[in-house]
Design a protein around this motif. Structure first.
Motif, mmCIF file in Angstrom:
data_model
loop_
_atom_site.group_PDB
_atom_site.id
_atom_site.type_symbol
_atom_site.label_atom_id
_atom_site.label_comp_id
_atom_site.label_asym_id
_atom_site.label_seq_id
_atom_site.Cartn_x
_atom_site.Cartn_y
_atom_site.Cartn_z
ATOM 1 N N UNK A 228 67.939 -105.462 -58.175
ATOM 2 C CA UNK A 228 67.191 -105.327 -56.928
ATOM 3 C C UNK A 228 67.903 -106.036 -55.782
ATOM 4 N N UNK A 229 68.492 -107.199 -56.072
ATOM 5 C CA UNK A 229 69.231 -107.932 -55.032
ATOM 6 C C UNK A 229 70.406 -107.096 -54.536
ATOM 7 N N UNK A 230 71.129 -106.463 -55.476
ATOM 8 C CA UNK A 230 72.251 -105.615 -55.078
ATOM 9 C C UNK A 230 71.772 -104.416 -54.263
ATOM 10 N N UNK A 231 70.636 -103.825 -54.686
ATOM 11 C CA UNK A 231 70.095 -102.680 -53.951
ATOM 12 C C UNK A 231 69.666 -103.093 -52.548
ATOM 13 N N UNK A 232 69.041 -104.280 -52.431
ATOM 14 C CA UNK A 232 68.621 -104.752 -51.119
ATOM 15 C C UNK A 232 69.825 -105.019 -50.221
ATOM 16 N N UNK A 233 70.873 -105.631 -50.814
ATOM 17 C CA UNK A 233 72.072 -105.894 -50.025
ATOM 18 C C UNK A 233 72.693 -104.588 -49.537
ATOM 19 N N UNK A 234 72.722 -103.600 -50.438
ATOM 20 C CA UNK A 234 73.266 -102.295 -50.058
ATOM 21 C C UNK A 234 72.410 -101.652 -48.971
ATOM 22 N N UNK A 235 71.075 -101.735 -49.125
ATOM 23 C CA UNK A 235 70.179 -101.149 -48.129
ATOM 24 C C UNK A 235 70.333 -101.854 -46.781
ATOM 25 N N UNK A 236 70.475 -103.190 -46.828
ATOM 26 C CA UNK A 236 70.644 -103.928 -45.581
ATOM 27 C C UNK A 236 71.970 -103.568 -44.911
ATOM 28 N N UNK A 237 73.026 -103.408 -45.736
ATOM 29 C CA UNK A 237 74.316 -103.005 -45.178
ATOM 30 C C UNK A 237 74.224 -101.619 -44.543
ATOM 31 N N UNK A 238 73.525 -100.703 -45.239
ATOM 32 C CA UNK A 238 73.350 -99.363 -44.681
ATOM 33 C C UNK A 238 72.526 -99.404 -43.406
ATOM 34 N N UNK A 239 71.476 -100.266 -43.392
ATOM 35 C CA UNK A 239 70.659 -100.389 -42.196
ATOM 36 C C UNK A 239 71.471 -100.929 -41.021
ATOM 37 N N UNK A 240 72.310 -101.949 -41.313
ATOM 38 C CA UNK A 240 73.173 -102.487 -40.262
ATOM 39 C C UNK A 240 74.147 -101.430 -39.766
ATOM 40 N N UNK A 241 74.688 -100.647 -40.716
ATOM 41 C CA UNK A 241 75.615 -99.585 -40.324
ATOM 42 C C UNK A 241 74.896 -98.527 -39.480
ATOM 43 N N UNK A 242 73.674 -98.182 -39.893
ATOM 44 C CA UNK A 242 72.915 -97.198 -39.117
ATOM 45 C C UNK A 242 72.642 -97.707 -37.706
ATOM 46 N N UNK A 243 72.296 -98.998 -37.591
ATOM 47 C CA UNK A 243 72.057 -99.558 -36.265
ATOM 48 C C UNK A 243 73.327 -99.541 -35.423
ATOM 49 N N UNK A 244 74.468 -99.863 -36.065
ATOM 50 C CA UNK A 244 75.735 -99.824 -35.336
ATOM 51 C C UNK A 244 76.082 -98.414 -34.903
ATOM 52 N N UNK A 245 75.854 -97.440 -35.816
ATOM 53 C CA UNK A 245 76.106 -96.043 -35.464
ATOM 54 C C UNK A 245 75.181 -95.584 -34.338
ATOM 55 N N UNK A 246 73.920 -96.018 -34.402
ATOM 56 C CA UNK A 246 72.988 -95.651 -33.336
ATOM 57 C C UNK A 246 73.426 -96.266 -32.011
ATOM 58 N N UNK A 249 76.359 -94.341 -30.839
ATOM 59 C CA UNK A 249 75.910 -93.027 -30.361
ATOM 60 C C UNK A 249 75.302 -93.149 -28.967
ATOM 61 N N UNK A 250 74.545 -94.232 -28.743
ATOM 62 C CA UNK A 250 73.988 -94.459 -27.410
ATOM 63 C C UNK A 250 75.070 -94.670 -26.377
ATOM 64 N N UNK A 251 76.099 -95.444 -26.749
ATOM 65 C CA UNK A 251 77.204 -95.653 -25.819
ATOM 66 C C UNK A 251 77.931 -94.340 -25.526
ATOM 67 N N UNK A 252 78.134 -93.521 -26.575
ATOM 68 C CA UNK A 252 78.781 -92.229 -26.371
ATOM 69 C C UNK A 252 77.947 -91.326 -25.471
#
Length: 309
Positions: A228-246, A249-252
């Motif tokens: 679960x810790x690994x899954x949470x870390x992965x989910x948090x990394x994906x969430x951070x990546x999604x926020x960065x992509x968003x 995308x806003x800057x673009x």
């Protein structure tokens, strides 16, 4: 069949009176899903979430618009059965566990495909092994009956049900592992960790006691917690990546808008230049014609004078 429940951007209505930002949640039961089993640490918002679900249903059936977003679907249930909080009673000689069992008996007697069941801290109040066994049997029975159910738990044995039983799906409320603070973001499909030892460590419990507690945890529980810790870390990394992509995308989008404005300005300037060029050409042609007409007149005068001479 079981009614479809789709809550989009839902929230507990009392949260809006605190003056603090409200984190909304989406809870969607896909076809074949009947039970949402929410796990995670204390103070993470699990009880508030299932109360929000019950209030949304009750308000809709009372003709009152709840705090829901567009696209929400709230069916009309024939009954709502909730077991939330501690119902122990001295006068009725009910312990905490006895009170929970009394409610579970009502659930098993009355719940059907058109019922909504809300169960908070399912399986607690007794020996964890027996509590998990009873809670698992109840959830499997509710899944067989296609009863729409939202339940919360800390028991690791129940978190494994979703992988084995049809109609049961795990969910969790996100928790910041670095700061040990809840984020209240709801995620379906992933069970949550309880963070009991981590919270105890932050609150200053003796490290030797915590080390012994960690060593005494069952091996399968440690493996589950690590997974679960690994899954949470992965989910948090994906969430951070999604926020960065968003953010990118806003800057673009902003750059694209600025580029479109610049292109529009250039196009307007080019049109203005072409217009001036046309006007200049017309003016030049008019001037040449006047010069030619004047020269022709002078020539004709000279010819006439020559003939007269």
């Amino acid at each position: 069949g079981a009614p479809l429940l789709r809550l989009v951007r839902a929230a507990h209505p009392l949260l809006f009176g605190r003056g603090a930002p409200v984190v909304r949640f989406d809870l969607v039961l896909e076809p074949g899903e009947h039970i949402v089993l929410i796990s995670g640490p204390n103070t993470g918002g699990k009880t508030v979430l299932i109360k929000a679900v019950g209030l949304a249903v009750a308000l809709v059936q009372a003709g009152v618009l709840p705090p829901l977003g567009e696209g929400s679907v709230v069916p009309v249930f024939d009954c709502v059965i909730a077991d939330i909080g501690d119902h122990q009673s001295i006068s009725e000689s009910l312990s905490t566990f006895s009170a929970h069992v009394a409610t579970l008996r009502v659930v098993l007697d009355r719940a059907g495909p058109a019922s909504l069941v809300l169960l908070d801290e399912l399986g607690t109040g007794t020996d964890p092994a027996e509590g998990a066994a009873l809670a698992g049997a109840v959830l499997r029975e509710l899944a067989r009956r296609r009863v729409t159910t939202v339940a919360t738990t800390h028991l690791g044995a129940l978190k494994e049900l979703a992988g084995r039983e049809t109609g049961i799906v795990n969910a969790s409320l996100a928790f910041d592992a670095a700061t040990l603070t809840p984020t209240y973001r709801f995620t379906k499909g992933v069970p949550g960790r309880s963070y009991g030892l981590s919270i105890a460590r932050r609150l200053g419990v003796d490290e030797r006691v915590l080390a012994e507690a960690e060593r005494s945890m069952p091996e399968d529980q440690r493996k589950l917690d690590a997974t679960l810790a690994a899954a949470e870390a992965r989910a948090q990394a994906l969430s951070t990546r999604d926020e960065e992509l968003a953010r990118r995308a806003g800057e673009l989008d902003m750059l694209r808008a600025r580029l479109e404005l610049a292109e529009q300005s250039v196009a307007e300037r080019e049109a203005a230049v072409r217009l001036r060029d046309k006007e200049f050409d017309r003016a030049q042609k008019s001037a040449r014609r006047e010069v030619l007409l004047g020269a022709r007149a002078e020539v004709e005068k000279a010819i006439a004078a020559a003939r007269a001479g």
